[in-house]
Design a protein around this motif. Structure first.
Motif, PDB file in Angstrom:
ATOM      1  N   HIS A  65       0.833  -1.200   0.000  1.00 14.90           N
ATOM      2  CA  HIS A  65       0.000   0.000   0.000  1.00 14.90           C
ATOM      3  C   HIS A  65       0.871   1.254   0.000  1.00 14.90           C
ATOM      4  O   HIS A  65       1.782   1.398   0.824  1.00 14.90           O
ATOM      5  CB  HIS A  65      -0.927   0.015   1.214  1.00 14.90           C
ATOM      6  N   ASP A 116       0.539   1.734  -5.710  1.00 14.51           N
ATOM      7  CA  ASP A 116      -0.290   0.621  -5.249  1.00 14.51           C
ATOM      8  C   ASP A 116      -1.239   1.054  -4.138  1.00 14.51           C
ATOM      9  O   ASP A 116      -0.915   1.917  -3.314  1.00 14.51           O
ATOM     10  CB  ASP A 116       0.586  -0.505  -4.691  1.00 14.51           C
ATOM     11  N   SER A 117      -2.384   0.381  -4.117  1.00 12.87           N
ATOM     12  CA  SER A 117      -3.323   0.535  -3.004  1.00 12.87           C
ATOM     13  C   SER A 117      -3.919  -0.820  -2.674  1.00 12.87           C
ATOM     14  O   SER A 117      -4.117  -1.647  -3.568  1.00 12.87           O
ATOM     15  CB  SER A 117      -4.456   1.497  -3.382  1.00 12.87           C
ATOM     16  N   TYR A 118      -4.212  -1.024  -1.403  1.00 10.76           N
ATOM     17  CA  TYR A 118      -5.067  -2.157  -1.079  1.00 10.76           C
ATOM     18  C   TYR A 118      -6.396  -1.959  -1.803  1.00 10.76           C
ATOM     19  O   TYR A 118      -6.846  -0.830  -1.996  1.00 10.76           O
ATOM     20  CB  TYR A 118      -5.320  -2.254   0.423  1.00 10.76           C
ATOM     21  N   CYS A 120     -10.255  -1.609  -2.530  1.00 14.89           N
ATOM     22  CA  CYS A 120     -11.301  -0.979  -1.712  1.00 14.89           C
ATOM     23  C   CYS A 120     -12.507  -1.905  -1.524  1.00 14.89           C
ATOM     24  O   CYS A 120     -13.662  -1.458  -1.524  1.00 14.89           O
ATOM     25  CB  CYS A 120     -11.733   0.343  -2.340  1.00 14.89           C
ATOM     26  N   ASN A 140     -11.790  -5.540   2.957  1.00 17.47           N
ATOM     27  CA  ASN A 140     -10.666  -4.719   3.414  1.00 17.47           C
ATOM     28  C   ASN A 140     -11.128  -3.532   4.237  1.00 17.47           C
ATOM     29  O   ASN A 140     -10.461  -3.127   5.195  1.00 17.47           O
ATOM     30  CB  ASN A 140      -9.838  -4.243   2.219  1.00 17.47           C
ATOM     31  N   LEU A 180      -7.938  -1.339   5.065  1.00 16.17           N
ATOM     32  CA  LEU A 180      -7.945  -0.104   4.285  1.00 16.17           C
ATOM     33  C   LEU A 180      -8.946   0.859   4.897  1.00 16.17           C
ATOM     34  O   LEU A 180     -10.131   0.552   4.997  1.00 16.17           O
ATOM     35  CB  LEU A 180      -8.320  -0.383   2.830  1.00 16.17           C
ATOM     36  N   MET A 184      -6.324   6.102   4.403  1.00 17.09           N
ATOM     37  CA  MET A 184      -5.290   5.385   3.658  1.00 17.09           C
ATOM     38  C   MET A 184      -5.563   5.450   2.159  1.00 17.09           C
ATOM     39  O   MET A 184      -4.648   5.610   1.346  1.00 17.09           O
ATOM     40  CB  MET A 184      -5.232   3.931   4.109  1.00 17.09           C
ATOM     41  N   PHE A 185      -6.824   5.310   1.786  1.00 13.97           N
ATOM     42  CA  PHE A 185      -7.190   5.323   0.379  1.00 13.97           C
ATOM     43  C   PHE A 185      -6.997   6.725  -0.213  1.00 13.97           C
ATOM     44  O   PHE A 185      -6.478   6.882  -1.321  1.00 13.97           O
ATOM     45  CB  PHE A 185      -8.639   4.870   0.236  1.00 13.97           C
ATOM     46  N   VAL A 222      -3.465   7.643  -1.325  1.00 16.88           N
ATOM     47  CA  VAL A 222      -3.017   7.149  -2.630  1.00 16.88           C
ATOM     48  C   VAL A 222      -3.291   8.189  -3.713  1.00 16.88           C
ATOM     49  O   VAL A 222      -2.422   8.502  -4.546  1.00 16.88           O
ATOM     50  CB  VAL A 222      -3.717   5.814  -2.957  1.00 16.88           C
TER      51      VAL A 222
END
Length: 220
Positions: free
Chosen positions: A172, A186-188, A190, A194, A200, A204-205, A208
């Motif tokens: 992430h 990169d991201s975990y 959604c 998660n 996530l 955090m999102f 990104v």
């Protein structure tokens, strides 16, 4: 009503025959849910996007039902709310393809076009579908920045962009410079899972996409 593709020449046919397991699943769902989309899901967004978001695959009750990426399931709420917060979406997301939501400067393309059972495509299915991802990236005029949602999307994006997976490990907010000058962040994913487990968070999102905008300014 289903959303038309912004990149129509790059889409697979509605009855794409390439992956037997996915074809069989699609045919079964067409019988069970005849009013659903039940076909490869088109890209969605701005054909002149500077930011390309690479997703995993359609969700059963989301994109496979509605025909538009991340539309109709829990993952789309966070994604589209976040894009709107950063000026990458306008209109109102109402979880249906004929709402007023529009992406501005961003486009969503999937690593796998068809719904896989249990949301788990096989390595062979991912490889078989990769030419469509390649074609969609090639069809974009100047995509410089990519966001990969999850590890499968990351792996497909790295391979399409000419990178090497041992040197570009998923994580992430991990950032990777590709041989052609593109930047992959990169991201975990959604997904509901998660989000519910706290892997996530919205903050955090958002980080990104905040970073994607910073990178765009750095590359200008």
């Amino acid at each position: 009503m289903f959303a038309p593709s912004p990149l129509p020449a790059s889409e697979p046919p509605r009855d794409c025959p390439r992956c037997p397991r996915l074809v069989a699943f699609r045919e079964a769902l067409r019988i069970e849910y005849p009013d659903w989309w039940n076909a490869p899901v088109n890209a969605f967004g701005d054909p002149d996007a500077w930011l390309a978001i690479v997703g995993l695959a359609p969700g059963k009750h989301g994109a496979n039902r509605t025909g538009r990426p991340f539309t109709g399931d829990h993952a789309g709420v966070l994604l589209f709310d976040t894009l709107a917060k950063f000026g990458l979406a306008s209109g109102t997301y109402e979880a249906r393809p004929d709402d007023t939501l529009r992406l501005e400067g961003a486009i969503i393309i999937n690593a796998v076009k068809c719904l896989p059972p249990e949301n788990k495509p096989t390595p062979e299915e991912i490889r078989t579908c990769r030419p469509f991802l390649e074609g969609q990236i090639a069809a974009l005029p100047q995509p410089r920045i990519f966001v990969a949602l999850g590890q499968i999307a990351h792996q497909s994006a790295v391979k399409v962009l000419g990178g090497k997976l041992p040197k570009a490990k998923f994580g992430h907010l991990a950032e990777h410079r590709m041989p052609g000058g593109q930047v992959l962040i990169d991201s975990y994913h959604c997904s509901r899972y998660n989000q519910n487990t706290g892997r996530l968070t919205p903050a955090m999102f958002e980080a990104v996409f905040a970073r994607a905008i910073e990178v765009r300014a750095e590359l200008a």
